[in-house]
Write a protein that holds these residues in place. Structure first.
Motif, PDB file in Angstrom:
ATOM      1  N   ILE A   1      74.863  42.217  15.050  1.00 40.22           N
ATOM      2  CA  ILE A   1      73.857  41.256  14.609  1.00 40.22           C
ATOM      3  C   ILE A   1      74.447  39.859  14.734  1.00 40.22           C
ATOM      4  O   ILE A   1      75.412  39.525  14.051  1.00 40.22           O
ATOM      5  N   ALA A   2      73.890  39.068  15.617  1.00 40.54           N
ATOM      6  CA  ALA A   2      74.382  37.717  15.832  1.00 40.54           C
ATOM      7  C   ALA A   2      73.895  36.771  14.739  1.00 40.54           C
ATOM      8  O   ALA A   2      74.638  35.903  14.268  1.00 40.54           O
ATOM      9  N   ARG A   3      72.631  36.930  14.340  1.00 42.98           N
ATOM     10  CA  ARG A   3      72.076  36.128  13.250  1.00 42.98           C
ATOM     11  C   ARG A   3      70.768  36.744  12.799  1.00 42.98           C
ATOM     12  O   ARG A   3      70.171  37.561  13.497  1.00 42.98           O
ATOM     13  N   VAL A   4      70.335  36.353  11.616  1.00 44.77           N
ATOM     14  CA  VAL A   4      69.046  36.785  11.100  1.00 44.77           C
ATOM     15  C   VAL A   4      68.065  35.634  11.280  1.00 44.77           C
ATOM     16  O   VAL A   4      68.386  34.476  10.990  1.00 44.77           O
ATOM     17  N   SER A   5      66.882  35.950  11.783  1.00 45.86           N
ATOM     18  CA  SER A   5      65.903  34.941  12.176  1.00 45.86           C
ATOM     19  C   SER A   5      64.666  35.025  11.289  1.00 45.86           C
ATOM     20  O   SER A   5      63.996  36.054  11.240  1.00 45.86           O
ATOM     21  N   PHE A   6      64.383  33.934  10.571  1.00 45.60           N
ATOM     22  CA  PHE A   6      63.220  33.852   9.691  1.00 45.60           C
ATOM     23  C   PHE A   6      62.140  32.990  10.342  1.00 45.60           C
ATOM     24  O   PHE A   6      62.437  31.958  10.938  1.00 45.60           O
ATOM     25  N   THR A   7      60.893  33.395  10.187  1.00 43.51           N
ATOM     26  CA  THR A   7      59.772  32.547  10.592  1.00 43.51           C
ATOM     27  C   THR A   7      59.400  31.652   9.419  1.00 43.51           C
ATOM     28  O   THR A   7      59.297  32.113   8.278  1.00 43.51           O
ATOM     29  N   THR A   8      59.207  30.380   9.681  1.00 41.31           N
ATOM     30  CA  THR A   8      58.869  29.430   8.629  1.00 41.31           C
ATOM     31  C   THR A   8      57.748  28.510   9.078  1.00 41.31           C
ATOM     32  O   THR A   8      57.641  28.184  10.267  1.00 41.31           O
ATOM     33  N   ALA A   9      56.929  28.107   8.130  1.00 42.19           N
ATOM     34  CA  ALA A   9      55.894  27.116   8.418  1.00 42.19           C
ATOM     35  C   ALA A   9      56.339  25.718   8.018  1.00 42.19           C
ATOM     36  O   ALA A   9      55.751  24.722   8.448  1.00 42.19           O
ATOM     37  N   GLU A  10      57.386  25.643   7.199  1.00 37.01           N
ATOM     38  CA  GLU A  10      57.899  24.362   6.692  1.00 37.01           C
ATOM     39  C   GLU A  10      59.403  24.308   6.935  1.00 37.01           C
ATOM     40  O   GLU A  10      60.195  24.508   6.002  1.00 37.01           O
ATOM     41  N   PRO A  11      59.848  24.034   8.159  1.00 36.54           N
ATOM     42  CA  PRO A  11      61.269  24.149   8.471  1.00 36.54           C
ATOM     43  C   PRO A  11      62.170  23.206   7.683  1.00 36.54           C
ATOM     44  O   PRO A  11      63.258  23.606   7.257  1.00 36.54           O
ATOM     45  N   ALA A  12      61.745  21.966   7.475  1.00 35.31           N
ATOM     46  CA  ALA A  12      62.594  21.018   6.742  1.00 35.31           C
ATOM     47  C   ALA A  12      62.763  21.457   5.296  1.00 35.31           C
ATOM     48  O   ALA A  12      63.882  21.462   4.757  1.00 35.31           O
ATOM     49  N   ALA A  13      61.667  21.832   4.654  1.00 30.21           N
ATOM     50  CA  ALA A  13      61.729  22.258   3.255  1.00 30.21           C
ATOM     51  C   ALA A  13      62.507  23.566   3.121  1.00 30.21           C
ATOM     52  O   ALA A  13      63.292  23.749   2.173  1.00 30.21           O
ATOM     53  N   CYS A  14      62.312  24.488   4.064  1.00 29.86           N
ATOM     54  CA  CYS A  14      63.026  25.762   4.019  1.00 29.86           C
ATOM     55  C   CYS A  14      64.525  25.537   4.191  1.00 29.86           C
ATOM     56  O   CYS A  14      65.348  26.125   3.480  1.00 29.86           O
ATOM     57  N   SER A  15      64.901  24.663   5.119  1.00 31.88           N
ATOM     58  CA  SER A  15      66.310  24.345   5.325  1.00 31.88           C
ATOM     59  C   SER A  15      66.918  23.715   4.073  1.00 31.88           C
ATOM     60  O   SER A  15      68.033  24.056   3.672  1.00 31.88           O
ATOM     61  N   THR A  16      66.180  22.821   3.454  1.00 30.02           N
ATOM     62  CA  THR A  16      66.669  22.175   2.237  1.00 30.02           C
ATOM     63  C   THR A  16      66.936  23.200   1.149  1.00 30.02           C
ATOM     64  O   THR A  16      67.956  23.141   0.450  1.00 30.02           O
ATOM     65  N   PHE A  17      66.037  24.173   0.990  1.00 30.32           N
ATOM     66  CA  PHE A  17      66.239  25.205  -0.028  1.00 30.32           C
ATOM     67  C   PHE A  17      67.508  26.005   0.257  1.00 30.32           C
ATOM     68  O   PHE A  17      68.339  26.219  -0.645  1.00 30.32           O
ATOM     69  N   PHE A  18      67.690  26.456   1.487  1.00 34.03           N
ATOM     70  CA  PHE A  18      68.877  27.247   1.812  1.00 34.03           C
ATOM     71  C   PHE A  18      70.156  26.432   1.615  1.00 34.03           C
ATOM     72  O   PHE A  18      71.182  26.969   1.186  1.00 34.03           O
ATOM     73  N   ARG A  19      70.098  25.140   1.909  1.00 34.68           N
ATOM     74  CA  ARG A  19      71.289  24.306   1.770  1.00 34.68           C
ATOM     75  C   ARG A  19      71.585  23.976   0.304  1.00 34.68           C
ATOM     76  O   ARG A  19      72.719  24.131  -0.162  1.00 34.68           O
ATOM     77  N   GLU A  20      70.588  23.529  -0.415  1.00 34.03           N
ATOM     78  CA  GLU A  20      70.814  23.039  -1.774  1.00 34.03           C
ATOM     79  C   GLU A  20      70.921  24.157  -2.800  1.00 34.03           C
ATOM     80  O   GLU A  20      71.704  24.054  -3.757  1.00 34.03           O
ATOM     81  N   ALA A  21      70.151  25.215  -2.635  1.00 35.03           N
ATOM     82  CA  ALA A  21      70.135  26.287  -3.628  1.00 35.03           C
ATOM     83  C   ALA A  21      71.117  27.406  -3.316  1.00 35.03           C
ATOM     84  O   ALA A  21      71.541  28.125  -4.229  1.00 35.03           O
ATOM     85  N   LEU A  22      71.526  27.531  -2.030  1.00 35.96           N
ATOM     86  CA  LEU A  22      72.329  28.683  -1.627  1.00 35.96           C
ATOM     87  C   LEU A  22      73.594  28.324  -0.860  1.00 35.96           C
ATOM     88  O   LEU A  22      74.344  29.215  -0.464  1.00 35.96           O
ATOM     89  N   GLY A  23      73.839  27.037  -0.626  1.00 32.86           N
ATOM     90  CA  GLY A  23      75.105  26.621  -0.057  1.00 32.86           C
ATOM     91  C   GLY A  23      75.231  26.678   1.449  1.00 32.86           C
ATOM     92  O   GLY A  23      76.334  26.544   1.989  1.00 32.86           O
TER      93      GLY A  23
END
Length: 301
Positions: free
Chosen positions: A10-32
């Motif tokens: 598995i090279a990476r896990v791929s999520f579909t998102t409708a709000e890429p900026a907000a989704c990225s912010t959540f993964f960065r700020e809430a999960l490191g």
């Protein structure tokens, strides 16, 4: 003539998102996580790979430790995550994020708005028969299921024992998917070079609280790649009391939020050119694409 079974990882896990900026912010700020780049996918091969001819998308790449995820935002948005979904639904797929300190990771998550818990009563300490981990399942603001897991000191895999930085979130241990038949699904993934690395039957009040399913009883099968056991690996979750809802195989699309892909790569295989890219589907309708943006000339015999 002998058939060579490919060795995938598995090279990476791929999520579909409708709000890429907000989704990225959540993964960065809430999960490191750390965002490492933004790409545009506009070529015809990408559309064929996704099963959406002419599809265009922005892809944000994120890393946690040595593992990667990608957030794929299609120009033509699909459907939101199905309302009322449960942990035993056929489209339920989550990634498990290893933490060194569950208390610290949980407090940081609690301080970030927008997500919703799956687990009831906070993190659950599972019995030894279920791995002895402490775990907590939740959904990000778009509905993607996620999990925090902390291994007990005596049973922490070697790869997670190395000294780390101050962040409590270390990396991705596995991608877990709900299946309707363990035997059939194991056979499918064995054709891709995965091997059975262990099985358990998880049940009890802790499992019920973790999954928010009264009386939950789930057969957990862990799959490793034949060539290496570096994470993320695969887990198959077969619930004995399964969802009554059918998998969205017939009309599910790559731009639906519930579509999560395990992108695989293979170091030694006769790849077709990008012009013949096409998605593969498991028996449960699970998308499985490869990291080279192309797929083999044909499935293993």
């Amino acid at each position: 003539m002998a058939v060579t079974i490919p060795s995938w990882r598995i090279a990476r896990v791929s999520f579909t998102t409708a709000e890429p900026a907000a989704c990225s912010t959540f993964f960065r700020e809430a999960l490191g996580f750390e965002e490492t780049g933004i790409e545009e996918r506009v070529d015809a091969a990408f559309g064929r790979l996704m099963g959406l001819p002419g599809a265009r998308a922005q892809v944000r790449l994120l890393r946690l430790g040595s593992q990667e995820i990608e957030l794929v935002a299609f120009a033509e948005k699909g459907r939101p995550y199905p309302p009322g979904s449960t942990s035993s639904d056929p489209w339920f797929q989550h990634v498990a994020i290893v933490v060194s300190d569950m208390g610290a990771a949980y407090r940081r998550l609690m301080a970030w708005p927008g997500w919703t818990p799956i687990s009831t009563s906070g993190p659950q300490s599972l019995p030894d028969s279920s791995g002895g981990v402490t775990a907590f399942k939740f959904r990000d603001p778009e509905g993607h299921p996620l999990e925090l897991i902390e291994f007990p000191p005596a049973r922490t895999p070697k790869i997670w024992q190395a000294p780390r930085g101050a962040d409590p979130c270390l990396g991705l241990d596995h991608s877990a998917i709900v299946v309707s038949s363990t035997a059939a699904s194991v056979a499918f993934y064995q054709r891709l070079g995965f091997i059975n690395a262990g099985r358990s039957c998880n049940h009890g009040i802790e499992q019920a609280r973790l999954d928010a399913i009264p009386g939950a009883k789930v057969e957990v099968t862990r799959l490793h790649t034949a060539a290496m056991d570096a994470p993320p690996q695969l887990e198959l979750l077969c619930y004995r009391v399964s969802s009554a809802r059918s998998p969205p195989t017939a009309d599910g699309r790559s731009n639906d939020i519930a579509t999560t892909r395990d992108r695989a790569s293979c170091a030694a295989w006769d790849y077709a050119c990008a012009a013949s890219c096409r998605p593969q589907w498991s028996l449960d309708g699970r998308g499985y694409g490869c990291g080279q943006e192309c797929l083999p000339n044909g499935p293993p015999a």
